[in-house]
Design an enzyme around this catalytic site. Structure first.
Site, PDB file in Angstrom:
ATOM      1  N   ASP A   1      40.321  33.099  34.313  1.00 42.40           N
ATOM      2  CA  ASP A   1      40.575  32.373  35.548  1.00 42.40           C
ATOM      3  C   ASP A   1      39.445  32.681  36.511  1.00 42.40           C
ATOM      4  O   ASP A   1      38.409  33.225  36.121  1.00 42.40           O
ATOM      5  CB  ASP A   1      41.957  32.684  36.123  1.00 42.40           C
ATOM      6  CG  ASP A   1      42.102  34.127  36.601  1.00 42.40           C
ATOM      7  OD1 ASP A   1      41.107  34.887  36.579  1.00 42.40           O
ATOM      8  OD2 ASP A   1      43.218  34.493  37.012  1.00 42.40           O
TER       9      ASP A   1
ATOM     10  N   ARG B   1      51.919  32.093  44.624  1.00 44.73           N
ATOM     11  CA  ARG B   1      50.675  32.685  45.126  1.00 44.73           C
ATOM     12  C   ARG B   1      49.850  31.605  45.823  1.00 44.73           C
ATOM     13  O   ARG B   1      49.289  30.727  45.182  1.00 44.73           O
ATOM     14  CB  ARG B   1      49.861  33.308  43.993  1.00 44.73           C
ATOM     15  CG  ARG B   1      48.522  33.868  44.479  1.00 44.73           C
ATOM     16  CD  ARG B   1      47.904  34.885  43.532  1.00 44.73           C
ATOM     17  NE  ARG B   1      47.471  34.323  42.274  1.00 44.73           N
ATOM     18  CZ  ARG B   1      46.703  34.979  41.388  1.00 44.73           C
ATOM     19  NH1 ARG B   1      46.303  36.222  41.649  1.00 44.73           N
ATOM     20  NH2 ARG B   1      46.375  34.411  40.240  1.00 44.73           N
TER      21      ARG B   1
END
Length: 544
Positions: free
Chosen positions: A458, A174
């Site tokens: 996160d 990613r």
């Protein structure tokens, strides 16, 4: 220090490329002249289009602020109604029933590949801070892992190596979102698009090696807001394949549907990437953040209760998840479920049992909806997720053949925020402040994935926390005790939570940390009149 690549003409490198970051381990290996030339080509070919698309985002948001509405695009109705499918899956992406996520530090890389998951989402985005040593180090670790030449020894002398007794997870990388620039690499005086840096270096160094090993350069694409942004990625893939001399369609992408505008363009996004697509993912936490961000000033009908009570069973979240499955399976694409934030504790049996039960229930719901796999954030949760999907899939690699023709989702369903049950409490305000402070402090020190109260936080969950504070303040929301959430109240809460953190971690650790900077950033992104689109942008300026 600054290094400028000379114009080598036919030698394969180009002029006008400056690397302004400091020397870090692995830099000469990653930023070779040919790799920099490849990056420069990407930036020159696609940087301006990226800028145009970011401007289009701002115009669309302004229209939402004016109307309080989003809808499916009339100009792309033919795509939604058309009879088409995406390209067949590569062999190592046909079974994705368990996907492990995590940053690309060396220990995590080994543990994720060894975890028993089918896929490792190697995260250069929300779970990894874009500190220069992470940008370079992550590429080194990925290259070593692909070549099966990676090991790690911790301070206690424990050694970590790749297992040889079972298959390793397939790597899907990613990169950063379109909005992020890499300040340490400049092309013709302009910072490079961070997504092109992450994609370009990984593809340049590893595409041929991956294909030779029977895999390929696979990517998760984050935070897109339109099919035009997917079209840009598709053009990037086509260009890269031509430049690297690898077959068309070698690059594969799974798109995270984690913004509310993208939820209205799922078909269109798959269509733009149809020769390079592997599916869509329900990025639930960023999706909540996006709803708050996009509709932040659209009135009380779009004010969410505190984040801990917003479940995937909320009507608007269920509509989003089931529309994603229906869309993917109609197009022959895979639908991947989202992250359950609970993480187990190897020290607390009660916490561990609760985490396992929560994750199991979450994955059972997703498998029942038709998802083909899902994410976990800890190796101990891989068996839980695998057992749930094994029970549904059996020997089948996925359930793409399961069509959800029973699902009928309207724009009103996707925007039905006001029916979400739950309240705002003082504890919820304090939790948002505490999570944002602890996460930002860790992010500033270089860690983008943080366990807080047995939840994996996160950037996405920190974004929810600070955006809710902004929305509550600017909408005059009240807690369940009738007290208005004001700027002064949030500032006071920040001061009080900082004091509590100081007491918890101790004076020495508090002083050595980045808590003061975290509090300053939080006050700006949660309370300033002008809303900052991503908290990581001012945080990046504090470390770059």
């Amino acid at each position: 220090m600054t290094r400028t690549e000379p114009d080598a003409g036919a030698g394969g490198t180009t002029g006008g490329v400056q690397v302004t970051g400091p020397e870090v381990p692995g830099l000469p290996r990653v930023l070779t002249p040919d790799a920099l030339a490849f990056l420069a080509g990407l930036q020159r070919a696609f940087g301006a289009r990226r800028d145009e698309l970011l401007a289009a985002r701002a115009r669309r948001r302004a229209e939402v602020a004016r109307t309080g509405r989003l809808d499916f695009l009339p100009e792309t109705a033919a795509v939604r109604e058309g009879d088409w499918t995406v390209a067949p899956f590569p062999a190592d992406l046909q079974d994705r029933r368990v996907e492990m996520t995590g940053p690309t530090d060396r220990k995590m890389t080994i543990n994720a590949l060894n975890s028993g998951a089918k896929v490792w989402l190697a995260d250069l985005e929300d779970a990894s801070t874009p500190h220069w040593h992470n940008v370079i180090g992550g590429q080194v670790n990925l290259a070593d892992a692909i070549r099966r030449d990676i090991s790690f020894t911790n301070e206690a002398g424990r050694e970590y190596r790749l297992r040889t007794d079972a298959p390793l997870a397939t790597i899907v990388v990613r990169p950063r979102g379109w909005h992020f620039d890499e300040e340490h690499i400049r092309v013709d005086g302009t910072p490079m698009v961070g997504a092109l840096v992450d994609f370009g270096l990984y593809c340049f160094h590893n595409a041929a090696e991956l294909l030779e090993r029977g895999s390929g350069p696979y990517f998760y694409l984050p935070k897109m807001e339109s099919h035009l942004e997917a079209r840009l990625w598709n053009d990037v893939f086509t260009w890269a394949q031509e430049q690297l001399g690898i077959p068309y369609g070698s690059i594969r992408a799974t798109v995270l549907i984690e913004t509310i505008p993208a939820a209205f363009e799922m078909d269109e996004i798959l269509y733009e990437l149809r020769d390079h697509s592997s599916g869509l993912n329900a990025g639930r936490w960023d999706y909540l953040f996006s709803i708050i961000k996009v509709f932040r000033d659209s009135g009380p009908d779009f004010v969410l209760p505190e984040r801990n009570v917003v479940k995937m069973t909320a009507p608007f979240m269920q509509a989003y998840a089931e529309l994603l499955v229906k869309t993917c399976h109609a197009r022959g694409a895979m639908a991947i479920g989202g992250m359950s934030a609970f993480i187990p504790s190897r020290k607390d049996a009660e916490v561990n049992a609760r985490a396992f039960a929560q994750v199991r229930a979450d994955k059972e719901r997703e498998a029942g909806q038709g998802f083909d796999g899902s994410w976990v954030a800890h190796p101990d949760l891989v068996p839980v997720c695998r057992e749930v999907f094994d029970a549904v899939l059996g020997d089948r690699p996925n359930q793409v053949e399961r069509q959800r023709d029973d699902v009928q989702v309207t724009a009103a369903d996707l925007l039905d925020i006001k029916s979400t049950p739950g309240a705002i409490t003082d504890a919820g305000v304090r939790s948002n402040v505490e999570v944002a402070l602890l996460y930002l402090e860790s992010w500033l020190r270089g860690s983008g994935a943080v366990g807080i109260h047995n939840l994996m936080e996160d950037a996405a969950t920190a974004e929810i926390s600070r955006s809710q504070l902004w929305q509550w303040v600017h909408n005059g929301s009240t807690t369940d005790d009738g007290e208005v959430i004001t700027t002064e109240r949030v500032r006071r809460t920040i001061t009080e939570e900082l004091a509590a953190i100081r007491e918890q971690v101790g004076e020495a650790a508090f002083t050595a940390g980045r808590f003061a900077a975290a509090a300053e950033i939080l006050q700006a992104v949660a309370l300033d009149d002008e809303y900052v689109d991503f908290l990581t942008l001012p945080a990046y300026r504090a470390v770059s």
